[in-house]
Write an enzyme that holds these catalytic residues in place. Structure first.
Site, PDB file in Angstrom:
ATOM      1  N   CYS A 165       0.802  -1.222   0.000  1.00 15.71           N
ATOM      2  CA  CYS A 165       0.000   0.000   0.000  1.00 15.71           C
ATOM      3  C   CYS A 165       0.837   1.275   0.000  1.00 15.71           C
ATOM      4  CB  CYS A 165      -0.960  -0.013   1.191  1.00 15.71           C
ATOM      5  SG  CYS A 165      -1.977  -1.505   1.231  1.00 15.71           S
ATOM      6  N   HIS A 305      -2.883   8.241   5.677  1.00 16.75           N
ATOM      7  CA  HIS A 305      -3.082   6.889   5.158  1.00 16.75           C
ATOM      8  C   HIS A 305      -4.497   6.439   5.522  1.00 16.75           C
ATOM      9  CE1 HIS A 305      -1.968   3.085   3.509  1.00 16.75           C
ATOM     10  NE2 HIS A 305      -2.067   2.429   4.649  1.00 16.75           N
ATOM     11  N   HIS A 342      -9.815   1.854  -0.167  1.00 14.98           N
ATOM     12  CA  HIS A 342      -8.360   1.683  -0.151  1.00 14.98           C
ATOM     13  C   HIS A 342      -7.919   1.074  -1.471  1.00 14.98           C
ATOM     14  CE1 HIS A 342      -4.352   1.064   0.922  1.00 14.98           C
ATOM     15  NE2 HIS A 342      -4.477   0.436   2.089  1.00 14.98           N
ATOM     16  N   PHE A 401       1.783  -3.302   4.139  1.00 17.56           N
ATOM     17  CA  PHE A 401       2.107  -4.566   4.798  1.00 17.56           C
ATOM     18  C   PHE A 401       3.612  -4.816   4.698  1.00 17.56           C
ATOM     19  CE2 PHE A 401      -2.252  -6.873   4.246  1.00 17.56           C
ATOM     20  CZ  PHE A 401      -2.785  -6.064   5.228  1.00 17.56           C
TER      21      PHE A 401
END
Length: 415
Positions: A165, A305, A342, A401
């Site tokens: 991400c 974020h 997202h 991640f």
């Protein structure tokens, strides 16, 4: 020691769940429109999560020929469209004189999973000889950059970042460095993603990462709200044209913003969970501020974020408070993921577009669905309605991640 070149943004492109094209995207952000709906790309009956933020009304034939579109996964098509918008907006044209000085860096977190699954099914049902010869170039992550370079004649540095991400921010930040070092004069940079398929929805749901507010999809993505229960998966692409300031000025390009900071960090903590108290996020933001000597109190706005997951939003808030101290309460912070969902590897690119537009227009996109304050998330998240604000310096966060973090800082273009 050589002086680093200043780098500006001269073009923007966006394919998003709330609009295709920069103008449509911006109008939806201002209005606080959610792109989340019940999934239509497949029948989600029986899935724990049945909602996503899909791109609506996208026709690849508006951007590529039919015979070419059939050779590529959707993530490549989205990237080509967003890049075309950005190139047109910047009036950037490759010529014999400059084409070796124009590069491409388009990242993706997961690549061509939909096409991979389609070709696997074809092989199992019809045999290995029926697998398409375009299967491999249709799914590998760097082919978004490859196609864009071919379409626009860009023969400079060509690469692909894949950092979950944080991908979009890393692609843009790495492109900044390429131009600063003098290895290119312009870069087509950003992120793209298109993985709303049964396997990925099931996979993220099994991790308890996705919202299961299936009866209220438009209210499911609720960053920083006490009742958040996970993110809503989105798709799309966001692309910026970065140029050396002197090159942009020389050719009379529109200067939308200046990029004045890039920071990275690693959590070294867990495969999915963020480091305690936002340690990695803090160091990423800190590195971006130190990149060109921006003081914390100079920052006016943060495009967070803000995933709408319990851990991320709390940890990002902690990181902001630790880094900015008393100034944290004076910052305006919003998560555009409340509207777009997202976008995984595309998130940083699309959110960079939103951040540049906020600087250009002096208007902050809201964090929608902010209804019940969380005592652990107690900053100003621009709740529910867009806000006029004469911001000059804005920061955009992306965390992935594996504990990979990236922060970009933009400054309003000089009038």
């Amino acid at each position: 020691m050589s002086v680093r070149r200043r780098v500006v943004v001269t073009g923007l492109g966006a394919v998003s769940p709330i609009g295709i094209g920069v103008e449509a995207f911006w109008e939806a952000l201002k209005a606080g429109i959610s792109g989340a709906t019940r999934i239509t790309k497949f029948d989600p009956t029986g899935f724990d999560c049945q909602i996503a933020a899909e791109v609506k009304g996208f026709d690849p034939l508006n951007w590529v020929e039919k015979k070419e579109a059939r050779k590529m996964d959707t993530f490549i098509q989205y990237a080509i469209a967003a890049a075309a918008m950005a190139v047109e907006g910047a009036a950037l044209k490759a010529t014999e004189e400059n084409r070796d000085r124009i590069g491409v860096s388009i990242g993706t977190g997961m690549g061509g999973i939909p096409l991979l699954l389609e070709e696997q099914k074809r092989m199992l049902e019809r045999g290995p000889g029926r697998v398409s010869p375009f299967f491999i170039p249709g799914i590998i992550t760097n082919l978004a950059s490859g196609w864009i370079s071919m379409i626009h004649g860009a023969r400079g540095p060509n690469s692909c970042v894949s950092t979950a991400c944080a991908t979009g921010n890393h692609a843009i930040g790495d492109s900044l460095r390429i131009i600063e070092r003098g290895e290119a004069d312009a870069m087509i940079a950003g992120g793209t993603e298109a993985v709303i398929v049964p396997l990925t929805i099931a996979g993220f749901a099994s991790m308890k990462a996705l919202s299961t507010r299936n009866d209220e999809p438009a209210r499911a993505s609720r960053p920083f709200d006490r009742d958040r229960d996970g993110f809503v998966m989105g798709e799309g692409a966001g692309v910026l044209i970065l140029e050396a300031l002197e090159t942009a000025v020389k050719r009379g390009a529109p200067i939308l913003a200046e990029i004045v900071g890039y920071g990275m960090s690693g959590d070294a903590h867990h495969i999915t969970a963020p480091a305690p108290e936002g340690d990695g996020a803090l160091r990423s933001m800190q590195a971006a501020l130190q990149d060109r000597g921006i003081r914390p109190e100079e920052v006016d706005y943060i495009n967070a974020h803000g995933t709408s997951t319990p851990y991320n939003d709390r940890n990002e808030t902690q990181a902001i408070k630790r880094l900015f101290g008393g100034h944290a309460s004076r910052l305006s912070i919003s998560s555009t993921k409340s509207m777009t969902g997202h976008l995984l590897g595309a998130a940083g690119g699309v959110e960079a577009v939103a951040t540049v537009l906020a600087l250009k227009h002096g208007l902050l996109a809201p964090t929608i669905n902010y209804e019940t304050p969380d005592p652990e998330c107690d900053l100003d998240y621009v709740p529910n309605k867009a806000r006029e604000a004469p911001i000059r310096i804005a920061l955009s966060n992306s965390f992935g991640f594996g504990g990979t973090n990236a922060t970009l800082i933009f400054r309003k273009a000089d009038s």
